[in-house]
Design a protein around this motif. Structure first.
Motif, PDB file in Angstrom:
ATOM      1  N   UNK A 162       0.827  -1.212   0.000  1.00  0.00           N
ATOM      2  CA  UNK A 162       0.000   0.000   0.000  1.00  0.00           C
ATOM      3  C   UNK A 162       0.860   1.260   0.000  1.00  0.00           C
ATOM      4  N   UNK A 163       1.963   1.227   0.738  1.00  0.00           N
ATOM      5  CA  UNK A 163       2.857   2.384   0.763  1.00  0.00           C
ATOM      6  C   UNK A 163       3.464   2.638  -0.619  1.00  0.00           C
ATOM      7  N   UNK A 164       3.859   1.569  -1.285  1.00  0.00           N
ATOM      8  CA  UNK A 164       4.434   1.716  -2.629  1.00  0.00           C
ATOM      9  C   UNK A 164       3.391   2.213  -3.626  1.00  0.00           C
ATOM     10  N   UNK A 165       2.163   1.704  -3.511  1.00  0.00           N
ATOM     11  CA  UNK A 165       1.091   2.165  -4.394  1.00  0.00           C
ATOM     12  C   UNK A 165       0.808   3.641  -4.156  1.00  0.00           C
ATOM     13  N   UNK A 166       0.879   4.056  -2.894  1.00  0.00           N
ATOM     14  CA  UNK A 166       0.672   5.460  -2.562  1.00  0.00           C
ATOM     15  C   UNK A 166       1.693   6.346  -3.264  1.00  0.00           C
ATOM     16  N   UNK A 167       2.959   5.931  -3.223  1.00  0.00           N
ATOM     17  CA  UNK A 167       4.023   6.718  -3.852  1.00  0.00           C
ATOM     18  C   UNK A 167       3.896   6.676  -5.375  1.00  0.00           C
ATOM     19  N   UNK A 208       2.006   6.795   9.763  1.00  0.00           N
ATOM     20  CA  UNK A 208       1.753   5.978  10.950  1.00  0.00           C
ATOM     21  C   UNK A 208       1.791   4.501  10.586  1.00  0.00           C
ATOM     22  N   UNK A 209       1.217   4.159   9.427  1.00  0.00           N
ATOM     23  CA  UNK A 209       1.268   2.772   8.959  1.00  0.00           C
ATOM     24  C   UNK A 209       2.702   2.310   8.783  1.00  0.00           C
ATOM     25  N   UNK A 210       3.529   3.173   8.200  1.00  0.00           N
ATOM     26  CA  UNK A 210       4.940   2.817   8.019  1.00  0.00           C
ATOM     27  C   UNK A 210       5.622   2.603   9.366  1.00  0.00           C
TER      28      UNK A 210
END
Length: 203
Positions: free
Chosen positions: A118-123, A136-138
């Motif tokens: 999800x973090x990669x998709x966000x970026x 916060x998730x990270x």
């Protein structure tokens, strides 16, 4: 509404080693406090994290479908997968330990993989807003990563709870290597991800 200025937009770079905030100056920037090389963002952070994550996903499947250990007792061997070990614990009226193994060995690695994805998709897709929640998730993923070796410890519990009954031998299966690799790869993936990329998407 006036956009908030970031440190990078004002010409400052934070050192990854000591945290000192330094003014950008030339290409070969060095931290004034510790002498470490300064980077606006971790070099190739997205690419490295994606490569490590993809490798972890590829190994997660064999880690759960192949035998993680084979117990040989009196010449008779019986292979066990992680799920098989959990079911054996449930059948042996050890439900709390079975739940602990389920969470530490299956759910936690899977949730870490999905979280980093999800973090990669966000970026990649430059999702706008809620950068604080993504950060916060990270932090949660990074915190859980400190306890990643608990997954390996849970597998050792499966070995210790087996009734050896005489002459017996426990042999690591192909899933053991894959499982250990998933743990290590997810740790490195979280380490290589630069959470500041999440804030670069904000306008």
């Amino acid at each position: 509404m006036k956009a908030k200025k970031t440190a990078l937009s004002q010409g400052f770079i934070r050192c990854h080693d000591c945290g000192c905030l330094s003014k950008q100056a030339g290409k070969n920037r060095l931290c004034l406090l510790c002498g470490g090389r300064l980077h606006p963002r971790l070099p190739n952070s997205f690419q490295r994290t994606a490569a490590l994550l993809l490798s972890a996903f590829c190994l997660y499947i064999p880690a759960n479908i192949f035998p993680i250990m084979t117990i040989t007792s009196l010449g008779v061997g019986e292979p066990h997968t992680i799920i098989g070990g959990i079911m054996a614990l449930i059948n042996g009226n050890m439900v709390p330990i079975a739940l602990l193994v389920l969470v530490a060995s299956i759910l936690v690695p899977l949730l870490k993989l999905l979280g980093i994805s999800l973090l990669l998709l966000n970026v990649h897709y430059r999702w706008q807003g809620r950068a604080k929640k993504w950060t916060i998730l990270y932090r949660i993923i990074a915190f859980v990563g400190r306890w990643s070796m608990l997954d390996i410890f849970m597998i050792s519990i499966l070995v210790s709870l087996v009734d050896m009954g005489g002459v017996a031998q426990v042999i690591a299966g192909p899933a053991a290597t894959a499982f250990a690799a998933v743990v290590v790869l997810t740790m490195f993936a979280a380490k290589n991800f630069d959470p500041r990329l999440l804030w670069d998407n904000q306008r």
